[in-house]
Structure formats: structure tokens, C-alpha cells
Motif scaffolding. Sequence first.
Motif, PDB file in Angstrom:
ATOM      1  N   ILE A  50      15.474  70.491  70.912  1.00  0.00           N
ATOM      2  CA  ILE A  50      14.475  71.344  70.277  1.00  0.00           C
ATOM      3  C   ILE A  50      13.644  70.445  69.370  1.00  0.00           C
ATOM      4  O   ILE A  50      14.181  69.792  68.472  1.00  0.00           O
ATOM      5  CB  ILE A  50      15.084  72.483  69.444  1.00  0.00           C
ATOM      6  N   SER A  51      12.357  70.430  69.602  1.00  0.00           N
ATOM      7  CA  SER A  51      11.461  69.590  68.818  1.00  0.00           C
ATOM      8  C   SER A  51      11.101  70.262  67.496  1.00  0.00           C
ATOM      9  O   SER A  51      10.818  71.458  67.453  1.00  0.00           O
ATOM     10  CB  SER A  51      10.175  69.324  69.612  1.00  0.00           C
ATOM     11  N   SER A  52      11.084  69.484  66.409  1.00  0.00           N
ATOM     12  CA  SER A  52      10.635  70.022  65.126  1.00  0.00           C
ATOM     13  C   SER A  52       9.119  69.958  65.016  1.00  0.00           C
ATOM     14  O   SER A  52       8.542  70.515  64.091  1.00  0.00           O
ATOM     15  CB  SER A  52      11.282  69.262  63.969  1.00  0.00           C
ATOM     16  N   LYS A  53       8.471  69.276  65.968  1.00  0.00           N
ATOM     17  CA  LYS A  53       7.014  69.145  65.947  1.00  0.00           C
ATOM     18  C   LYS A  53       6.353  70.467  66.299  1.00  0.00           C
ATOM     19  O   LYS A  53       5.400  70.896  65.651  1.00  0.00           O
ATOM     20  CB  LYS A  53       6.573  68.060  66.927  1.00  0.00           C
ATOM     21  N   ASP A  54       6.888  71.146  67.355  1.00  0.00           N
ATOM     22  CA  ASP A  54       6.261  72.391  67.793  1.00  0.00           C
ATOM     23  C   ASP A  54       7.276  73.450  68.218  1.00  0.00           C
ATOM     24  O   ASP A  54       6.896  74.500  68.727  1.00  0.00           O
ATOM     25  CB  ASP A  54       5.302  72.121  68.955  1.00  0.00           C
TER      26      ASP A  54
END
Length: 125
Positions: A50-54
Amino acid sequence: VQLQASGGGLVQPGGSLRLSCAASGFTLDYYGIAWFRQAPGQEREGVACISSKDGSTWFADSVKGRFAISRDNAKNTMYLQMNSLKSEDTAVYYCAADPKAESCGWYVYYGMDYWGKGTLVTVSS
């Protein structure tokens, strides 16, 4: 800063298992999170992220539709739900987290800052 993985074990083909990874020393919900695995004689590979960017998720082709990644911010814990397990899923599984706001592709390629000790998953009859 610590990540503690648990939940590994022996499971029959077709079975399910849920891995947990508890974080301490930092707040997991602001981090990118991922699970990696390493089978005997093979290189480590990314499994789910899971990306923290988007907030996007990513799964390796080999586990799409069978695995799910999630986190419980209240418990500061991340999970990997594994269903329809196959013998080729046998590996040591590692949880990882990173404060940098990057894509899952970046995390998987470059690795992540914080790693838990692995937990062994064996799929066998």
C-alpha cells in the motif's frame, strides 16, 4: 522502531492464513507498507503493498485475487490475508514500512527503510 511479524505456520494447499505485523516506535498509518517473501534458493520478491503517496495497492501477479493487504491504524498493525494457498507460496514472509511517499513500484524495486524479522509459511499436505 520495530516491526514484529507473526502468524506463519504450516497450512494445507487451498487453505488460508493471516499474517500480522505490529509496529512500535512509529505510527504506521503515515507509512507505505508492504509484504515481501523469500523462498529457499530464490531472491526476495515483493508480494503486496500500500503506497503512502496515493493509497494505491499493488500485488504480485502470482498472488492477485488470493492475497489482501490491510492495516488497522488503531492497533498500529498491518496484515496479509492469504487465501487459496499453493505450495509455491511457501517462503519466509517479511513485513516492511517506509516513511517516504513513494509508489509501490519504487518500494518493491528499491526496498524499504524498516523491516520485520520473517515468519515462515509452509504450504504442504
